[in-house]
Design an enzyme around this catalytic site. Structure first.
Site, PDB file in Angstrom:
ATOM      1  N   GLY A  48       2.433  -8.889   2.773  1.00  0.00           N
ATOM      2  CA  GLY A  48       1.083  -8.724   3.306  1.00  0.00           C
ATOM      3  C   GLY A  48       0.397 -10.117   3.294  1.00  0.00           C
ATOM      4  O   GLY A  48      -0.751 -10.149   3.902  1.00  0.00           O
ATOM      5  N   ASP A 106      -4.211  -4.039  -6.342  1.00  0.00           N
ATOM      6  CA  ASP A 106      -4.722  -2.728  -6.647  1.00  0.00           C
ATOM      7  C   ASP A 106      -4.627  -2.191  -7.923  1.00  0.00           C
ATOM      8  O   ASP A 106      -5.769  -2.421  -8.823  1.00  0.00           O
ATOM      9  CB  ASP A 106      -3.895  -1.856  -5.404  1.00  0.00           C
ATOM     10  CG  ASP A 106      -4.153  -0.326  -5.580  1.00  0.00           C
ATOM     11  OD1 ASP A 106      -5.302   0.051  -4.937  1.00  0.00           O
ATOM     12  OD2 ASP A 106      -3.354   0.370  -5.903  1.00  0.00           O
ATOM     13  N   PHE A 155      -7.881   3.148   0.968  1.00  0.00           N
ATOM     14  CA  PHE A 155      -6.685   2.539   1.706  1.00  0.00           C
ATOM     15  C   PHE A 155      -6.976   1.834   2.911  1.00  0.00           C
ATOM     16  O   PHE A 155      -7.885   2.263   3.523  1.00  0.00           O
ATOM     17  CB  PHE A 155      -5.709   3.580   2.146  1.00  0.00           C
ATOM     18  CG  PHE A 155      -4.335   2.977   2.324  1.00  0.00           C
ATOM     19  CD1 PHE A 155      -3.344   2.166   1.377  1.00  0.00           C
ATOM     20  CD2 PHE A 155      -3.964   2.820   3.537  1.00  0.00           C
ATOM     21  CE1 PHE A 155      -2.373   1.644   1.643  1.00  0.00           C
ATOM     22  CE2 PHE A 155      -2.779   2.140   3.864  1.00  0.00           C
ATOM     23  CZ  PHE A 155      -2.013   1.687   2.819  1.00  0.00           C
ATOM     24  N   ILE A 156      -6.977   0.314   3.048  1.00  0.00           N
ATOM     25  CA  ILE A 156      -7.057  -0.380   4.253  1.00  0.00           C
ATOM     26  C   ILE A 156      -5.651  -0.894   4.877  1.00  0.00           C
ATOM     27  O   ILE A 156      -4.836  -0.994   4.309  1.00  0.00           O
ATOM     28  CB  ILE A 156      -7.884  -1.599   3.959  1.00  0.00           C
ATOM     29  CG1 ILE A 156      -7.128  -2.480   2.576  1.00  0.00           C
ATOM     30  CG2 ILE A 156      -9.491  -1.290   3.141  1.00  0.00           C
ATOM     31  CD1 ILE A 156      -8.033  -3.798   2.331  1.00  0.00           C
TER      32      ILE A 156
HETATM   33  P1  IMP Z   1      -0.318  -3.160  -7.057  1.00  0.00           P
HETATM   34  O1  IMP Z   1       0.886  -3.627  -7.951  1.00  0.00           O
HETATM   35  O2  IMP Z   1      -0.838  -1.642  -7.230  1.00  0.00           O
HETATM   36  O3  IMP Z   1      -1.903  -4.012  -7.567  1.00  0.00           O
HETATM   37  O4  IMP Z   1      -0.241  -3.325  -5.567  1.00  0.00           O
HETATM   38  C1  IMP Z   1      -0.154  -4.393  -4.586  1.00  0.00           C
HETATM   39  C2  IMP Z   1       0.420  -4.291  -3.472  1.00  0.00           C
HETATM   40  O5  IMP Z   1       0.035  -2.970  -2.889  1.00  0.00           O
HETATM   41  C3  IMP Z   1      -0.326  -5.208  -2.210  1.00  0.00           C
HETATM   42  O6  IMP Z   1       0.434  -6.372  -2.307  1.00  0.00           O
HETATM   43  C4  IMP Z   1       0.053  -4.103  -1.305  1.00  0.00           C
HETATM   44  O7  IMP Z   1       1.159  -4.507  -0.497  1.00  0.00           O
HETATM   45  C5  IMP Z   1      -0.375  -2.721  -1.427  1.00  0.00           C
HETATM   46  N1  IMP Z   1      -1.358  -2.252  -1.337  1.00  0.00           N
HETATM   47  C6  IMP Z   1      -2.394  -1.746  -2.340  1.00  0.00           C
HETATM   48  N2  IMP Z   1      -3.458  -1.208  -1.778  1.00  0.00           N
HETATM   49  C7  IMP Z   1      -3.244  -1.311  -0.370  1.00  0.00           C
HETATM   50  C8  IMP Z   1      -4.253  -0.788   0.748  1.00  0.00           C
HETATM   51  O8  IMP Z   1      -5.187  -0.659   0.602  1.00  0.00           O
HETATM   52  N3  IMP Z   1      -3.553  -1.204   1.842  1.00  0.00           N
HETATM   53  C9  IMP Z   1      -2.324  -1.818   2.011  1.00  0.00           C
HETATM   54  N4  IMP Z   1      -1.317  -1.978   0.997  1.00  0.00           N
HETATM   55  C10 IMP Z   1      -2.014  -1.900  -0.080  1.00  0.00           C
END
Ligand code: IMP
Length: 178
Positions: A48, A106, A155-156
């Site tokens: 990403g 996230d 979600f984006i």
């Molecule tokens: P975390 O471990 O829950 O903080 O997740 C981080 C990863 O989840 C990011 O690097 C993204 O790849 C994915 N992610 C989290 N939220 C979104 C979203 O709204 N859109 C797309 N990918 C997301």
């Protein structure tokens, strides 16, 4: 085009590429100031981060290096809560100033694990730059020193972020329509 369809879901434009460019420049200006006289290694978290790393680096005027790692916890639009293994770190980070560059924090689980893993290699400093943070979703405490946008729990897609593999190419960012 302000409304689009990605796979089975509708999205509506929420942040324009001009707004993103302006905020990325502000993050770069802070890094230019904080790392003056140093040579940080930007560690982009694939997939990403690629647009953010690219635009961020174009705005850096200090000496800097870049490398990429991979560490994904997401499938589709729901977090699995499971964080996988870190791959791709080929150089030594001991004694280096490291800036981990992420697309979005996230739950924070990915970044939490990332910092824990990288800290074992004794970098001189370790900070996070994330384009987006969803503060209301955080499950663990993660200090994101450089964040461009704090966004609500939606979600984006776009500007590197995907929904099941699609949408990364969009220059603007779109919110899912519930
Ligand atoms: P975390 O471990 O829950 O903080 O997740 C981080 C990863 O989840 C990011 O690097 C993204 O790849 C994915 N992610 C989290 N939220 C979104 C979203 O709204 N859109 C797309 N990918 C997301």
């Amino acid at each position: 085009m302000s409304r689009i369809k990605v796979h089975d879901r509708e999205f509506v434009k929420s942040i324009s590429c001009e707004e993103i460019a302006a905020e990325v420049k502000k993050v770069a200006d802070r890094i230019n100031k904080d790392y003056a006289g140093k040579r940080p290694l930007l560690l982009g978290v694939l997939n990403g981060c690629f647009m953010f790393v690219s635009d961020l680096m174009k705005n850096l005027e200090i000496e800097c290096e870049v490398s990429f790692v991979k560490f994904s916890s997401y499938q589709g639009s729901e977090t699995t809560g499971k964080v996988k293994k870190l791959i791709g770190l080929s150089e030594s980070i001991e004694g280096r100033d490291i800036i981990v560059v992420e697309d979005i924090v996230d739950t924070g689980l990915t970044m939490h694990k990332m910092l824990e893993t990288l800290a074992e290699s004794n970098p001189a400093s370790l900070e996070i730059a994330s384009l987006f943070v969803k503060p209301s979703r955080l499950q663990v405490s993660v200090d994101v020193k450089y964040s461009a946008f704090e966004i609500p729990d939606r979600f984006i897609v776009g500007y590197g972020l995907d929904y099941d593999g699609l949408g990364r190419n969009l220059p603007d960012v779109y919110d899912v329509v519930e």
